[in-house]
Structures are given as C-alpha cells and as structure tokens.
Design a protein around this motif. Structure first.
Motif, PDB file in Angstrom:
ATOM      1  N   PHE A   1       0.655  -1.163   0.004  1.00  0.00           N
ATOM      2  CA  PHE A   1       0.023   0.125  -0.077  1.00  0.00           C
ATOM      3  C   PHE A   1       0.815   1.162   0.030  1.00  0.00           C
ATOM      4  CE2 PHE A   1      -2.043   3.509   2.193  1.00  0.00           C
ATOM      5  CZ  PHE A   1      -3.624   3.356   1.164  1.00  0.00           C
ATOM      6  N   ALA A   2       1.870   1.275   0.797  1.00  0.00           N
ATOM      7  CA  ALA A   2       2.872   2.380   0.793  1.00  0.00           C
ATOM      8  C   ALA A   2       3.603   2.790  -0.550  1.00  0.00           C
ATOM      9  CB  ALA A   2       4.043   2.282   1.948  1.00  0.00           C
ATOM     10  N   ILE A   3       4.091   1.696  -1.129  1.00  0.00           N
ATOM     11  CA  ILE A   3       4.503   1.570  -2.438  1.00  0.00           C
ATOM     12  C   ILE A   3       3.552   2.224  -3.599  1.00  0.00           C
ATOM     13  CG2 ILE A   3       5.546   0.393  -4.655  1.00  0.00           C
ATOM     14  CD1 ILE A   3       6.830  -1.213  -2.507  1.00  0.00           C
ATOM     15  N   PHE A   4       2.189   1.652  -3.699  1.00  0.00           N
ATOM     16  CA  PHE A   4       1.149   2.214  -4.460  1.00  0.00           C
ATOM     17  C   PHE A   4       0.788   3.740  -4.117  1.00  0.00           C
ATOM     18  CE2 PHE A   4      -0.107  -2.284  -5.355  1.00  0.00           C
ATOM     19  CZ  PHE A   4       0.062  -2.083  -6.727  1.00  0.00           C
ATOM     20  N   TYR A   5       0.676   4.106  -2.928  1.00  0.00           N
ATOM     21  CA  TYR A   5       0.561   5.400  -2.322  1.00  0.00           C
ATOM     22  C   TYR A   5       1.746   6.411  -3.049  1.00  0.00           C
ATOM     23  CZ  TYR A   5      -0.557   9.664   0.159  1.00  0.00           C
ATOM     24  OH  TYR A   5      -0.640  10.735   0.474  1.00  0.00           O
ATOM     25  N   PHE A   6       2.868   6.016  -2.782  1.00  0.00           N
ATOM     26  CA  PHE A   6       3.884   7.024  -3.264  1.00  0.00           C
ATOM     27  C   PHE A   6       4.102   6.983  -4.750  1.00  0.00           C
ATOM     28  CE2 PHE A   6       4.868   7.092   1.517  1.00  0.00           C
ATOM     29  CZ  PHE A   6       4.796   8.228   1.748  1.00  0.00           C
ATOM     30  N   LEU A   7       3.757   5.753  -5.312  1.00  0.00           N
ATOM     31  CA  LEU A   7       4.346   5.814  -6.553  1.00  0.00           C
ATOM     32  C   LEU A   7       3.085   6.216  -7.791  1.00  0.00           C
ATOM     33  CD1 LEU A   7       6.465   2.651  -7.025  1.00  0.00           C
ATOM     34  CD2 LEU A   7       6.962   5.273  -6.995  1.00  0.00           C
ATOM     35  N   LEU A   8       1.721   5.965  -7.256  1.00  0.00           N
ATOM     36  CA  LEU A   8       0.358   6.083  -7.813  1.00  0.00           C
ATOM     37  C   LEU A   8      -0.442   7.260  -7.323  1.00  0.00           C
ATOM     38  CD1 LEU A   8      -0.226   2.399  -8.861  1.00  0.00           C
ATOM     39  CD2 LEU A   8       0.925   4.069 -10.307  1.00  0.00           C
ATOM     40  N   ILE A   9      -0.796   7.064  -6.342  1.00  0.00           N
ATOM     41  CA  ILE A   9      -2.013   7.877  -5.855  1.00  0.00           C
ATOM     42  C   ILE A   9      -1.281   9.423  -5.547  1.00  0.00           C
ATOM     43  CG2 ILE A   9      -3.598   8.145  -4.103  1.00  0.00           C
ATOM     44  CD1 ILE A   9      -3.577   5.053  -3.586  1.00  0.00           C
ATOM     45  N   ARG A  10      -0.475   9.490  -4.934  1.00  0.00           N
ATOM     46  CA  ARG A  10       0.089  11.034  -4.596  1.00  0.00           C
ATOM     47  C   ARG A  10       0.327  11.761  -5.875  1.00  0.00           C
ATOM     48  NH1 ARG A  10       5.265  12.650  -1.570  1.00  0.00           N
ATOM     49  NH2 ARG A  10       4.589  14.680  -0.876  1.00  0.00           N
ATOM     50  N   PRO A  11       1.190  11.067  -6.646  1.00  0.00           N
ATOM     51  CA  PRO A  11       1.422  12.125  -7.945  1.00  0.00           C
ATOM     52  C   PRO A  11       0.248  12.430  -8.821  1.00  0.00           C
ATOM     53  CG  PRO A  11       3.093  10.291  -7.807  1.00  0.00           C
ATOM     54  CD  PRO A  11       1.964   9.891  -6.731  1.00  0.00           C
ATOM     55  N   GLN A  12      -1.028  11.376  -8.818  1.00  0.00           N
ATOM     56  CA  GLN A  12      -2.026  11.787  -9.536  1.00  0.00           C
ATOM     57  C   GLN A  12      -3.015  12.831  -8.746  1.00  0.00           C
ATOM     58  OE1 GLN A  12      -2.871  10.523 -12.161  1.00  0.00           O
ATOM     59  NE2 GLN A  12      -4.656  11.658 -12.334  1.00  0.00           N
ATOM     60  N   GLN A  13      -2.543  12.826  -7.322  1.00  0.00           N
ATOM     61  CA  GLN A  13      -3.599  13.834  -6.565  1.00  0.00           C
ATOM     62  C   GLN A  13      -3.011  15.144  -6.723  1.00  0.00           C
ATOM     63  OE1 GLN A  13      -3.273  12.378  -2.625  1.00  0.00           O
ATOM     64  NE2 GLN A  13      -5.185  11.382  -2.745  1.00  0.00           N
ATOM     65  N   LYS A  14      -1.431  15.251  -6.826  1.00  0.00           N
ATOM     66  CA  LYS A  14      -0.795  16.555  -7.197  1.00  0.00           C
ATOM     67  C   LYS A  14      -0.981  16.973  -8.575  1.00  0.00           C
ATOM     68  CE  LYS A  14       3.402  17.163  -5.136  1.00  0.00           C
ATOM     69  NZ  LYS A  14       4.654  16.552  -5.111  1.00  0.00           N
ATOM     70  N   LYS A  15      -1.307  16.146  -9.543  1.00  0.00           N
ATOM     71  CA  LYS A  15      -1.316  16.522 -11.016  1.00  0.00           C
ATOM     72  C   LYS A  15      -2.952  16.935 -10.899  1.00  0.00           C
ATOM     73  CE  LYS A  15      -1.554  14.752 -15.449  1.00  0.00           C
ATOM     74  NZ  LYS A  15      -1.118  13.513 -16.177  1.00  0.00           N
ATOM     75  N   GLN A  16      -4.064  16.471 -10.112  1.00  0.00           N
ATOM     76  CA  GLN A  16      -5.194  16.999 -10.227  1.00  0.00           C
ATOM     77  C   GLN A  16      -5.397  18.314  -9.656  1.00  0.00           C
ATOM     78  OE1 GLN A  16      -7.587  15.195 -11.852  1.00  0.00           O
ATOM     79  NE2 GLN A  16      -9.290  16.894 -11.249  1.00  0.00           N
ATOM     80  N   LYS A  17      -4.695  18.427  -8.510  1.00  0.00           N
ATOM     81  CA  LYS A  17      -4.738  19.941  -7.825  1.00  0.00           C
ATOM     82  C   LYS A  17      -4.038  20.966  -8.926  1.00  0.00           C
ATOM     83  CE  LYS A  17      -3.024  22.067  -3.514  1.00  0.00           C
ATOM     84  NZ  LYS A  17      -2.331  21.813  -2.502  1.00  0.00           N
ATOM     85  N   SER A  18      -2.937  20.804  -9.543  1.00  0.00           N
ATOM     86  CA  SER A  18      -2.380  21.600 -10.479  1.00  0.00           C
ATOM     87  C   SER A  18      -3.321  21.997 -11.387  1.00  0.00           C
ATOM     88  CB  SER A  18      -1.042  21.301 -10.867  1.00  0.00           C
ATOM     89  OG  SER A  18      -1.134  20.222 -11.635  1.00  0.00           O
ATOM     90  N   ARG A  19      -4.107  20.930 -12.105  1.00  0.00           N
ATOM     91  CA  ARG A  19      -5.126  21.047 -13.063  1.00  0.00           C
ATOM     92  C   ARG A  19      -6.080  21.765 -12.375  1.00  0.00           C
ATOM     93  NH1 ARG A  19      -7.449  19.849 -17.727  1.00  0.00           N
ATOM     94  NH2 ARG A  19      -9.408  19.141 -17.856  1.00  0.00           N
ATOM     95  N   ASN A  20      -6.871  21.552 -11.486  1.00  0.00           N
ATOM     96  CA  ASN A  20      -7.859  22.558 -10.845  1.00  0.00           C
ATOM     97  C   ASN A  20      -7.416  23.857 -10.725  1.00  0.00           C
ATOM     98  OD1 ASN A  20      -9.689  20.457 -10.987  1.00  0.00           O
ATOM     99  ND2 ASN A  20      -9.257  19.830  -8.956  1.00  0.00           N
ATOM    100  N   LEU A  21      -6.244  23.951 -10.151  1.00  0.00           N
ATOM    101  CA  LEU A  21      -5.536  25.476  -9.930  1.00  0.00           C
ATOM    102  C   LEU A  21      -5.642  26.174 -11.394  1.00  0.00           C
ATOM    103  CD1 LEU A  21      -2.862  24.971  -7.230  1.00  0.00           C
ATOM    104  CD2 LEU A  21      -5.070  26.196  -6.829  1.00  0.00           C
ATOM    105  N   MET A  22      -5.068  25.528 -12.349  1.00  0.00           N
ATOM    106  CA  MET A  22      -5.023  26.032 -13.845  1.00  0.00           C
ATOM    107  C   MET A  22      -6.495  26.643 -14.323  1.00  0.00           C
ATOM    108  SD  MET A  22      -5.510  25.184 -17.486  1.00  0.00           S
ATOM    109  CE  MET A  22      -5.595  23.507 -17.206  1.00  0.00           C
ATOM    110  N   LEU A  23      -7.368  25.507 -14.217  1.00  0.00           N
ATOM    111  CA  LEU A  23      -8.763  25.871 -14.591  1.00  0.00           C
ATOM    112  C   LEU A  23      -9.304  27.047 -13.781  1.00  0.00           C
ATOM    113  CD1 LEU A  23     -10.264  22.222 -15.080  1.00  0.00           C
ATOM    114  CD2 LEU A  23      -9.516  23.912 -16.884  1.00  0.00           C
TER     115      LEU A  23
END
Length: 108
Positions: free
Chosen positions: A30-52
């Motif tokens: 779970f820790a590996i999935f969180y740091f490699l998949l979930i967290r980067p996707q959340q950061k990308k979504q946050k930056s997209r929402n800020l851009m929009l």
C-alpha cells in the motif's frame, strides 16, 4: 529418526512472525502504491484544478481535442473560444487541457 521430524515441526520458520508476517507485506505494498501512483495523481489533479480556476478572458488555451483558441467569454462551467477572426466555439471548462501565456503577459 522420528525425533528429528518432531524437532523440525516444533521450530518456527525464520520469517514467521504470525500476524505481523502477513500484514507487513500488505502495508508495504500500500505504501508503494501510495507514493508511486496515488500521491502523484493527486498533485497533478490539484495543479489542473488551479489552472482551470485561474483561466481568464484573453488567455490562449488548448482543448483536450487539440483545438487552439483564445478565451472570449468564461463562466463557471462554459468557455467560449475564438478560433479565428470569425469562428467562436463553446466548450465545457473541463475540456481545457492547458493554457498558454496570454498576450498581456508576453508583452511585459
């Protein structure tokens, strides 16, 4: 000969910590999935929402479909883009892929 089998059956395996030995690999996965998949996707979504959220009239944008245009009108969920001197197209705000610099920013 039978005594050696009994001693081997009583000995616990080297990695056998019981419940900890079963849960630890799951926690690590779970820790590996969180740091490699979930967290980067959340950061990308946050930056997209800020851009929009930062889009404004006059910004040059590119839609998800690859259409380039300039924002003429913008509301909470609709964007009207000017594609050329005559053509204006209406898109959902979420269909904007990324924004380029506006003309006012490039002059400064």
């Amino acid at each position: 000969m039978f005594e050696s089998f009994e001693l081997a059956a009583d000995a616990t395996p080297a990695g056998g910590g019981g419940l900890v030995g079963l849960i630890l690999p799951l926690v690590l996965m779970f820790a590996i999935f969180y740091f490699l998949l979930i967290r980067p996707q959340q950061k990308k979504q946050k930056s997209r929402n800020l851009m929009l959220g930062a889009l404004k009239k006059g910004d040059k944008v590119v839609t998800i479909g690859g259409l380039h245009g300039t924002i003429m009108e913008i509301t909470d969920d609709v964007v009207v883009l000017r594609v050329n001197d005559v053509t204006k197209l209406t898109f959902d705000r979420s269909s904007i892929s990324h924004a380029k610099s506006s003309p006012a920013e490039s002059e400064s």
